[in-house]
Enzyme design. Structure first.
Site, short mmCIF file in Angstrom:
data_model
loop_
_atom_site.label_atom_id
_atom_site.label_comp_id
_atom_site.label_asym_id
_atom_site.label_seq_id
_atom_site.Cartn_x
_atom_site.Cartn_y
_atom_site.Cartn_z
CG PHE A 137 -1.78 -1.23 1.33
CD1 PHE A 137 -2.77 -1.54 0.41
CD2 PHE A 137 -1.55 -2.11 2.37
CE1 PHE A 137 -3.52 -2.70 0.53
CE2 PHE A 137 -2.29 -3.29 2.50
CZ PHE A 137 -3.27 -3.58 1.57
N GLY A 195 0.10 -6.90 -5.21
CA GLY A 195 -1.25 -7.40 -5.06
C GLY A 195 -2.22 -7.09 -6.18
CG ASN A 217 -8.39 -9.54 -15.14
OD1 ASN A 217 -9.48 -9.68 -14.60
ND2 ASN A 217 -7.56 -10.56 -15.29
CE LYS A 249 -9.14 8.93 -17.64
NZ LYS A 249 -8.47 10.20 -17.48
CD GLU A 295 -2.12 5.02 -5.28
OE1 GLU A 295 -2.56 5.28 -4.14
OE2 GLU A 295 -1.03 4.43 -5.45
#
Length: 737
Positions: free
Chosen positions: A240, A467, A630, A700, A704
């Site tokens: 993260f 991840g 995906n 894009k 986040e």
């Protein structure tokens, strides 16, 4: 050249590395089997400010199996030269120099490291190391009267128009102060490093989101050429953002390995993750909005304070949303950091943008309530035609569509705007929404592609995968571009010797690395087609190369599948063991377009009217993020970010004892994060489209933006349920009772 059929891209395919992970065969940083490895344990300071006056290692060194105890008393030779390539733009100052002096700058700072044959012996010996201190009173509370502010950096002041006059004369205005608690990342995999020296060359197996950044930082710290450092990180168990930087424990592992002359493994404990790596900083955000009675924004005045360390000034993108998200002619912003006796903050999902969204979107909700205008309608009335901060046209901006699609799907038209108007027994039911925006980052990238004579392909890039499914999405792009099945393509990452990739953060991996993969595979496919059309023995001889496509590993004329041959047949006949190409991507168009991703988040909550408990009931996110490679991976990102946003809004809070700087809830029992019982029904919708101004594959970035806007949507729903505006995160039962 003819456009390739798209069989893999856009399909909801499962992770290609999924079986490795669920069977335990995926190797994370601390799990690599390195011959002769010994174990290191960090000894942390138990004060936040002062100096080390003595280190007694006798009892520790007397333990059988202990190989050494290293501290500043050993005067280890670490160069710490400047590292301009280490993506340190947000960090002004000088990173922590481990064991280079006796000064203690924060609670939990490494003051010694113990090395032993086994982890258990190293842990026991570390407990036996006795540290004495000259203690000074720490400053760890940003809200304390004595907490001073750093001088502003040039980019921490912004102004357009005459905001103070415009706010003072506004027909309607709302002025509020919002506070956000510090948040910690708490990924499943703790930070860990294995370091091994071979002469003057260093190899590390590290938890990192940027193998090249870790390589360059270690080279700078030890004063060796970057080419003499290799960083390997094939799997990252969540990060993260806090693995974008190389933290002191990685240096300590390499230092211990050099001094002991053995490979060394160092893994941080769960508690040490609260001190040894960065976190999302706490904020105080004062915002005044002015508008006409018809809901047109006229002024915005932002005063932002965020915590940082005493030795570095960390700043992040907390200002940008307030400059460009809505059409506001008069804007002023000040952003000040407050240096404290703490370790340095760092990137955390939606860094800055997520924090700013809580203040901006909550205040906009307050304004909508005061005006008696629907919150969605207020946002629609303030949609800009171009970027208000620079006058550039948007590459794409589909926030209107996000808002309207979300309203339809969520059933917003059934909402009674009056707070406390809906009940379910003792539960007050409320709905709220918020917008979100995040920068479309892209950086220069490269990828290497090799097609072997057996018809299989290998693609390599030095990027990471913490991840989001990088292995899978890159394989999809490569498979379609080469005209192969997914099974025939292998993508490798996480090695600093592979072609250069940017940091695996900021939602830029798919745009940069994916475009480089596309470019490399296009080049290689063209090589193969040109080889075929020039080969008199090929069925494709003399065909216009632009009329040849590849599907299932077979080259054929578009519209005439019978005329063609396989990669295997072509390469074997020509005596070629393989074809190879390098793909590249360099962003363009930055000076012509304003590029962002957008979201609209909708939340429904239930609040116990007697106890103040908040329970999530449902949540919806609608996203303008360009092309979706995906959908299954996208859902994983979006739904996971909603879970994280629930934590930010309702649970996550770092509690510090300001007497000594100790974090008192530095564990997963007391630092609360969402669990299954906290999660309602979640849904994500992605607008069809692409942004070819941003990159050749039209994406894009997703990781986040899906976090930005979640917390304010929940806070706005809590207000609608209770009629009480809570301006501090997390929202606690005490605040609602």
């Amino acid at each position: 050249m003819s456009r390739q059929p798209q069989a893999a891209v856009g399909a909801p395919l499962s992770r290609v590395d999924g079986r490795l992970k669920v069977t335990g065969r995926a190797k994370y940083a601390a799990e690599h089997d390195i011959d002769g490895v010994v174990h290191a344990v960090v000894v942390d300071s138990t004060i936040a400010h002062g100096r080390v006056t003595g280190i007694d290692t006798r009892a520790a060194e007397a333990q059988p199996g202990v190989l050494g105890v290293i501290s500043h008393l050993d005067k280890p030779a670490l160069v710490y030269r400047d590292n301009p390539g280490a993506w340190l733009d947000p960090f002004v100052g000088e990173r922590l120099h481990v064991f280079q002096d006796d000064k203690v700058r924060f609670f939990g700072q490494p003051v010694a490291v113990v090395v032993a044959h086994t982890l258990e012996v190293a842990q026991h010996a570390a407990d036996l190391v006795k540290i004495s201190y000259d203690v000074e009173q720490p400053s760890t509370d940003m809200a304390a009267p004595e907490a001073r502010e750093n001088d502003p950096l040039p980019q921490q002041n912004y102004r357009r128009g005459d905001p103070d006059e415009a706010l003072a004369s506004a027909e309607v205005k709302v002025e509020s102060t919002y506070r956000l608690a510090r948040n910690h990342h708490n990924a499943m995999e703790p930070h860990a490093t294995i370091a091994r020296w071979n002469g003057a060359k260093l190899t590390v197996w590290d938890k990192t989101q940027w193998t090249l950044g870790a390589r360059d930082e270690l080279a700078a710290v030890f004063g060796i050429p970057a080419g003499d450092v290799r960083v390997i990180s094939p799997f990252v168990g969540g990060a993260f953002g806090n693995a974008l930087r190389t933290w002191p424990h990685t240096t300590l592992a390499a230092l211990a390995a050099r001094q002991i002359r053995r490979p060394v493994k160092l893994a941080l404990t769960r508690e040490q993750l609260y001190y040894g790596v960065g976190y999302r900083p706490a904020y105080e955000y004062r915002l005044g909005l002015g508008s006409t009675r018809g809901g047109r924004l006229t002024a915005a005045v932002h005063h932002i304070r965020g915590e940082t360390s005493s030795y570095e000034n960390y700043g992040e993108g907390v200002m940008t949303p307030g400059q460009m998200f809505y059409a506001t002619p008069h804007v002023r912003q000040t952003y000040r950091t407050v240096p404290l006796d703490v370790n340095t903050p760092t990137f955390m999902r939606g860094p800055g943008w997520s924090s700013a969204a809580f203040a901006l979107e909550s205040t906009l909700d307050e304004l909508a309530h005061k005006l008696g205008i629907d919150p969605i309608e207020l946002r629609l009335r303030n949609e800009p035609q171009e970027d208000p901060s620079n006058g550039l046209p948007f590459s794409t901006r589909r926030l209107r569509e996000c808002l309207r699609a979300g309203a339809r799907e969520f059933g917003w038209h059934r909402r009674n705007p009056k707070p406390r108007s809906r009940r379910d027994g003792d539960w007050l039911i409320g709905t709220g929404m918020a917008g979100g925006v995040y920068d479309t980052l892209r950086m220069q990238s490269a990828a290497r592609v090799r097609l072997d004579a057996d018809g299989t392909a290998l693609v390599q890039a030095s990027t990471s995968d913490m991840g989001p499914g990088t292995y899978t999405s890159m394989t999809q792009v490569a498979a379609d571009a080469l005209g192969l099945t997914m099974r025939a393509v292998r993508f490798e990452l996480g090695d600093s010797t592979f072609p250069a990739s940017p940091p695996h953060g900021g939602s830029q991996t798919m745009a940069g690395v994916g475009s480089a993969v596309q470019d490399g595979c296009d080049k290689l496919r063209r090589q193969a087609i040109e080889l075929a059309v020039d080969d008199e023995r090929s069925p494709l001889h003399g065909v216009d190369a632009d009329e040849v496509v590849v599907r299932g590993g077979r080259l054929h004329v578009k519209g005439d599948t019978a005329r063609g041959e396989t990669y295997r047949q072509l390469l074997t006949r020509n005596g070629r063991t393989h074809l190879e190409a390098t793909g590249t991507f360099a962003p363009t168009g930055d000076d012509r377009f304003s590029m962002y991703a957008y979201s609209a988040v909708f939340a429904e909550v239930a609040v116990d009217r007697r106890l103040g408990l908040v329970r999530m009931r449902r949540m919806l996110g609608v996203y303008d993020v360009g092309r979706i490679i995906n959908p299954k991976l996208a859902d994983s990102q979006a739904l996971g970010a909603m879970v994280g946003g629930i934590g930010q809004a309702l649970l996550e809070h770092t509690a510090t004892d300001h007497r000594d700087g100790r974090i008192v809830n530095a564990n997963l029992a007391d630092y609360l994060v969402p669990v299954n019982a906290d999660i309602p029904g979640l849904k994500a919708i992605y607008l069809d489209g692409e942004d070819l101004h941003a990159d050749p594959i039209g994406v894009k970035g997703l990781g986040e933006i899906v976090k930005v806007g979640v917390a304010p949507a929940i806070a706005n729903a809590v207000f609608h349920a209770t009629g009480k505006r809570v301006r501090e995160l997390p929202i606690t039962a005490e605040a609602l009772m």
